[in-house]
Design an enzyme around this catalytic site. Structure first.
Site, mmCIF file in Angstrom:
data_model
loop_
_atom_site.group_PDB
_atom_site.id
_atom_site.type_symbol
_atom_site.label_atom_id
_atom_site.label_comp_id
_atom_site.label_asym_id
_atom_site.label_seq_id
_atom_site.Cartn_x
_atom_site.Cartn_y
_atom_site.Cartn_z
ATOM 1 N N LYS A 71 17.043 34.787 66.241
ATOM 2 C CA LYS A 71 16.733 33.515 66.633
ATOM 3 C C LYS A 71 16.376 33.947 68.235
ATOM 4 O O LYS A 71 16.037 35.641 68.888
ATOM 5 C CB LYS A 71 18.288 33.635 68.054
ATOM 6 C CG LYS A 71 18.073 31.756 68.516
ATOM 7 C CD LYS A 71 19.415 31.969 68.904
ATOM 8 C CE LYS A 71 19.433 30.276 69.831
ATOM 9 N NZ LYS A 71 20.880 29.728 70.035
ATOM 10 N N SER A 146 21.940 25.232 68.537
ATOM 11 C CA SER A 146 20.446 25.281 68.482
ATOM 12 C C SER A 146 20.164 26.234 67.932
ATOM 13 O O SER A 146 18.366 26.613 67.973
ATOM 14 C CB SER A 146 20.198 25.656 70.492
ATOM 15 O OG SER A 146 20.757 26.831 71.017
ATOM 16 N N SER A 170 26.594 26.578 69.852
ATOM 17 C CA SER A 170 25.190 26.597 69.130
ATOM 18 C C SER A 170 24.361 27.630 67.343
ATOM 19 O O SER A 170 24.051 27.525 66.818
ATOM 20 C CB SER A 170 24.233 27.400 70.076
ATOM 21 O OG SER A 170 24.134 26.295 70.649
HETATM 22 N N1 GLN Z 1 24.823 21.738 72.386
HETATM 23 C C1 GLN Z 1 25.649 22.429 73.221
HETATM 24 C C2 GLN Z 1 23.918 22.024 74.839
HETATM 25 O O1 GLN Z 1 23.187 21.888 74.308
HETATM 26 C C3 GLN Z 1 25.843 23.611 73.587
HETATM 27 C C4 GLN Z 1 24.216 24.594 73.260
HETATM 28 C C5 GLN Z 1 24.721 25.524 72.684
HETATM 29 O O2 GLN Z 1 25.423 26.877 71.852
HETATM 30 N N2 GLN Z 1 23.643 27.331 72.853
HETATM 31 O O3 GLN Z 1 24.256 22.583 75.916
#
Ligand code: GLN
Length: 468
Positions: A71, A146, A170
């Site tokens: 990532k 994400s 994410s």
């Molecule tokens: N959807 C969550 C957020 O936007 C989790 C994102 C993540 O785990 N990086 O904060």
């Protein structure tokens, strides 16, 4: 494509040939937009070194020569790390994240950096400065975020393994959306050194694969204490596969009443219950448990995560390594305009919210309260685990959202984090695997484990994989 398929290919041809094929596949699946950048020369050099080792009978580990995707919020020396943001568009990392360095030391070969929601903020992978990622299972639906790029890199079979990060779901949500397997280890298992921080008390690096067993060597090599991250714990590097093969018979699976309730799509619920029914037939014991404070999880998470993000992202100031506005005429304008031009709207929203909940008039009312709720949620999990070995829950409240829906209806995106954020608040390990299908989409099942008990999750996940 799993790890043993890749190993067989390497044996039958060479690591160089396999890595060449990976880049061909990345080209062919370009429309999915899973990668932000690739590093072909570096990967081919590493592949040639692996082949040399193989010829001399000196393989480094089971991961020697295995192509992986990373990532784009993890630093690799000499390679761009953008966090899918304009503000870091041209940032080249001066050092390598510990998690990546450990896998490279085991012989894994990084082929590219994957697309993501900007600064890992989002659940749909639509907020990237480099464009959205498509879901190969249903191109009109989101791949989850994400870490959507990493999930799609595995789902589209460019690689067998990919790294992601998980602050509130994410890794687990994109795994659910793309029919891959994803694990978020216990907080403190994996060093965050070199992972660009979103919310430091919640962030954890984990991995995607197409089968549960393949996560074992990744965790075996990647986990462990790191002097450069003092939140990593001093636990001897566990053998994460030690329980695999023990099966699911007699294991008590906790089903939180509050999770199988309002908010969960009816058809998804039926699909998950059908999968759990199959496990019951294999001798698993299903038991209702309760997590009463879970209804405050989203509020608590979004206060804590944005508070930490507003602080973490203050380092991107247009002065040091970020985008700098060409229009700015003085120092204040340099800060304001560089950040204004560099950050996308989702990131700005979170910074504003984070500053608000930390401001002197609201700190006690929001931030302190959220921390208290976090403690209560952790205690709820502790109590539930007195009655079960693992918890099984949905990963998402429904099918992956149609493209564009999250932007239209921001609240629905936030609410879709219901089943995942509590796991980060409590610092627990979570594993998501495909358990059923619905309308051409994959349905993910989330296993939540006791702290540092990834080995049990992996055994249960492996046993369930054979049943599903
Ligand atoms: N959807 C969550 C957020 O936007 C989790 C994102 C993540 O785990 N990086 O904060």
């Amino acid at each position: 494509m799993n790890l043993s398929d890749v190993k067989k290919k390497i044996e039958a041809s060479s690591t160089v040939a396999v890595v060449e094929e990976v880049f061909k596949k990345i080209e062919e699946t370009h429309d999915l937009n899973a990668y932000i950048s690739t590093c072909k020369d570096r990967a081919l050099k590493a592949a040639a070194a692996t082949d040399e080792r193989h010829r001399n009978g000196k393989s480094l580990s089971v991961l020697d020569g295995i192509p992986i995707a990373v990532k784009d919020n993890m630093c690799i020396e000499g390679i761009k790390t953008t966090c899918a943001s304009r503000i870091l568009e041209n940032f080249v990392s001066p050092y390598t994240a510990t998690a990546v360095a450990k896998l490279e030391a085991a012989g894994a070969i990084v082929v590219g950096k994957t697309n993501m929601d900007e600064f890992a903020m989002g659940s749909s992978n639509e907020t990237s400065y480099f464009g959205k990622v498509l879901n190969p299972l249903a191109k009109d639906r989101v791949p989850g975020g994400s870490s959507g790029g990493s999930a799609v890199a595995v789902a589209s079979e460019t690689v067998a393994l990919a790294l992601g990060s998980d602050t509130g779901g994410s890794i687990r949500q994109p795994a659910a959306c793309t029919g891959t397997v994803g694990i978020k280890p216990t907080y403190g298992r994996v060093s965050r050194y070199g992972l660009v921080a979103y919310a430091s008390s919640l962030d954890q690096i984990g991995a995607f694969s197409s089968s549960v067993k393949d996560l074992v060597p990744v965790l075996d090599f990647m986990c462990g204490q790191d002097a450069r991250d003092n939140t990593t714990v001093a636990r001897s590097a566990a053998n994460f596969g030690k329980h695999i093969g023990e099966g699911i018979k007699g294991k008590v699976i906790g089903l939180p009443r509050e999770y199988y309730a309002e908010g969960l799509d009816k058809k998804c619920r039926e699909a998950i219950e059908a999968a759990l029914g199959k496990l019951e037939k294999e001798g698993a014991i299903l038991k209702e448990v309760s997590l009463p404070s879970i209804r405050y999880a989203i509020e608590s998470y979004y206060i804590i995560a944005t508070a930490e993000a507003s602080s973490n992202l203050s380092r991107f100031d247009g002065i040091r390594y970020t985008h700098r506005s060409k229009e700015a005429k003085n120092l204040m304008e340099t800060y304001a305009m560089s950040r204004g031009e560099g950050f996308g709207s989702e990131v700005k929203l979170r910074i504003l919210l984070g500053n608000y909940v930390l401001s002197s008039g609201f700190y006690d009312a929001y931030y302190v309260q959220a921390q208290k709720v976090r403690r209560i949620i952790t205690e709820d999990f502790d109590k539930a685990f007195l009655e079960c070995d693992v918890i099984a829950s949905p990963a998402m409240p429904g099918l992956p959202q149609p493209l564009g829906k999250c932007e239209e209806d921001h609240l629905s995106m936030v609410l879709s984090d219901l089943y995942t954020v509590s796991v980060n608040l409590a610092g627990l390990p979570g594993l998501v695997q495909p358990c059923n299908k619905l309308d051409g989409c994959s349905i993910g099942l989330q296993w939540i484990g006791k702290s540092f008990d990834e080995a049990t999750l992996l055994n249960i996940g492996d046993a369930a994989e054979q049943v599903f």
